[in-house]
Design a protein around this motif. Structure first.
Motif, short mmCIF file in Angstrom:
data_model
loop_
_atom_site.label_atom_id
_atom_site.label_comp_id
_atom_site.label_asym_id
_atom_site.label_seq_id
_atom_site.Cartn_x
_atom_site.Cartn_y
_atom_site.Cartn_z
N LYS A 1 1.79 3.58 -15.84
CA LYS A 1 2.18 4.01 -17.20
C LYS A 1 3.61 3.27 -17.53
N LEU A 2 3.28 2.09 -17.82
CA LEU A 2 4.35 1.07 -18.45
C LEU A 2 4.87 1.90 -19.80
N SER B 1 3.66 10.01 -7.59
CA SER B 1 4.71 10.34 -8.49
C SER B 1 4.13 10.49 -10.00
N GLY B 2 2.79 10.40 -10.30
CA GLY B 2 2.17 10.22 -11.38
C GLY B 2 2.17 9.05 -12.27
N CYS C 1 9.68 3.51 -8.83
CA CYS C 1 9.68 3.80 -7.41
C CYS C 1 10.95 4.31 -6.89
N ASN C 2 11.95 4.71 -7.77
CA ASN C 2 13.31 5.02 -7.70
C ASN C 2 13.86 3.95 -6.77
N GLN D 1 0.87 -0.95 -0.21
CA GLN D 1 0.06 -0.10 -0.27
C GLN D 1 0.91 1.22 -0.08
N GLU D 2 2.13 1.13 0.68
CA GLU D 2 2.84 2.35 0.63
C GLU D 2 3.50 2.60 -0.79
N ILE D 3 3.85 1.48 -1.57
CA ILE D 3 4.44 1.56 -2.80
C ILE D 3 3.39 2.20 -3.85
#
Ligand code: ME8
Length: 498
Positions: free
Chosen positions: A161-162, A114-115, A270-271, A105-107
């Protein structure tokens, strides 16, 4: 700080009992994990169960059981199979656990903020069996390319947004040529990505059995987004975060696309640092036929173990075909392989040498004065550790153990040639040196076999009275000492009857 090694299996769906294919992936990962541990690495070996999604919801409904008890039961079957298979996993994760739900859920929130995730509407084909979306162009005769039934779904959905990650993925594959293995599979992934990526539907509204979307109660998370992050949630804590990024995901070829495309794209978004490697192994068939419940030809690993024994099953599965290739189970191949490699080669060598020493050398490691022929055999024994390291780092499991069996064959040839039973009368000192050389080969073989057949290798090492059992001990520096007492030898590898 020691070097770390983080390895995972897929987390298995809990809609059915495990079969030989699941056992195969888990044993392969276990062999690699055990070897790394023996080679001085701090290892984190993760496996577990994938418990959400429409497939599980439908299976529970069909069984007439509430979903949580349904998943509890099957998850336990996988957990207990691990015990039966002597799997050395450090953790077992279930996607229904709070630690996992919380992380995922955090992810989600991170991806939304981050859009990378947006709300839209999905219309297209979905295969419940594969829990996968398929493009119109992929549908063959009204079915998914895997043969699974598809249904047309139209529902509001959040999308990942793959498409925005296509170029970055291609650059990543280019910069990290070892990320996808084996090479043939890497090429498949590359051409798929080059063909163009569509945004991925990552939430569903038509059923309830999933992790709720934090910002929208009508949606549950797409099961693959949920499932892939198990690899992250298991180490997302103070004690284990140093294991990230993962060194090796072992998967079957059926789920490579999810691991080699979606997974790195999610992580980039997610960086987070990306895993180092995804290895897709091949597929088992039964007497040439695809293993499936509907064909009634699934092979139950537990029954196989009851009939033969665990180490024989582990050995056969790991060496029957090159890791990465497809392979076939047949009873006769099983018996032939085990008899020729374990019973007639290693077992026979150990039994011959150790009982001869027991009778003729006062049950002690003999004294020695090595000749060139002895040193040559020992040199090849001492070179085994490095060969295994290279093979196992490339996931060439079959080649690593072929090298061990080759050493056994060389030692068997040597014993036939040197004939210590004749030397007994003519040259007892030479006999001692020959027997010493052979026990030293057995020591190396015993250490080398621990990761694949842990119990039998342990028995062999016990019979040699050895306590230093790490890979670094496979050198001359740790050679057996003359005069060491040996116990009464016992057969380790009983021969199988056809
Ligand atoms: O796909 N031969 O779970 P799953 C070899 N939950 N390996 C086989 C096999 C066979 N005949 N049959 C199964 C899932 N396997 C998802 C994974 S991961 C984040 C989520 C093995 O229960 C192989 O490793 O369908 C394959 O990839 C896996 O079981 C599929 O297990």
């Amino acid at each position: 700080m020691s070097k770390t090694f983080y390895i995972t299996t897929p987390i298995y769906y809990v809609n059915d009992a495990p079969h030989i294919g699941h056992a195969y992936t888990t044993i392969a990962s276990d062999v690699l994990a055990r070897f790394k541990r023996l080679d001085g690495f701090e290892v984190m070996f993760l496996t577990g169960t994938d418990e959400h999604g429409q497939k599980i919801e439908k299976s529970a409904a069909k069984a007439g059981v509430d979903i949580q008890s349904f998943t509890d039961k099957f998850s336990e079957t996988f957990r207990s199979l691990n015990k039966t298979l002597n799997i050395s996993n450090d953790d077992f994760i279930r996607t229904t656990e709070p630690r996992h739900k919380k992380t995922v859920q955090e992810i989600w929130k991170k991806l939304l903020a981050s859009g990378n995730i947006y709300l839209g509407s999905y219309s297209g084909w979905y295969a419940v069996r594969d829990e996968a979306f398929y493009a119109e162009s992929e549908i063959v005769d009204g079915k998914a390319p895997t043969g699974a039934e598809v249904e047309w779904i139209t529902e509001p959905s959040y999308f990942f947004k793959l498409s925005a990650w296509q170029d970055k993925l291609l650059k990543f594959y280019d910069d990290h040529p070892d990320f996808i293995a084996p090479t043939s599979r890497r090429n498949e992934v590359l051409s798929f990505v080059k063909g163009g990526l569509h945004d991925l539907s990552v939430s569903r509204t038509s059923f309830k059995w999933g992790i709720p979307i934090p910002n929208d109660e009508h949606h549950v998370m797409y099961v693959w987004l949920d499932a892939l992050f198990n690899y992250y949630s298991a180490i997302h804590n103070e004690e284990r975060q140093h294991f990230w990024p993962c060194d090796l995901h072992i998967v079957g070829k059926d789920i490579l696309r999810f691991h080699a495309i979606y997974w790195p794209a999610f992580l980039m978004a997610c960086n987070l640092p990306l895993p180092k490697r995804v290895y897709a192994h091949g597929w088992w068939t039964n007497d040439g036929e695809k293993i499936s419940k509907s064909l009634g030809n699934t092979i139950d690993p537990v029954k196989l173990i009851e009939e033969f024994n665990l180490d024989y099953v582990r050995y056969f599965l790991m060496t029957e075909m090159p890791f990465g290739n497809d392979g076939n189970y047949s009873r006769s191949a099983f018996i032939n392989k085990v008899n020729s490699h374990l019973c007639n080669n290693i077992g026979n060598l150990a039994q011959r040498v150790l009982s001869f020493i027991n009778k003729n050398c006062d049950a002690k490691i003999p004294t020695f004065d090595l000749q060139e022929v002895d040193s040559k055999l020992l040199e090849s024994a001492y070179s085994l550790a490095d060969k295994m390291r290279v093979h196992l780092d490339n996931q060439e499991i079959h080649l690593a153990f072929e090298a061990v069996i080759n050493l056994g064959s060389a030692a068997n040839e040597y014993v036939d040639h040197q004939a210590p039973w004749s030397l007994k009368k003519t040259d007892p000192e030479r006999m001692n040196s020959v027997l010493y050389t052979l026990t030293e080969c057995l020591r190396i073989i015993g250490i080398a076999l621990q990761s694949i057949i842990p119990d039998s290798a342990c028995k062999l090492l016990d019979q040699l009275n050895i306590s230093d059992r790490e890979i670094k001990n496979m050198t001359k520096d740790y050679a057996l000492k003359a005069g060491t007492d040996l116990p009464i030898p016992q057969g380790i590898f009983p021969r199988l009857q056809n």
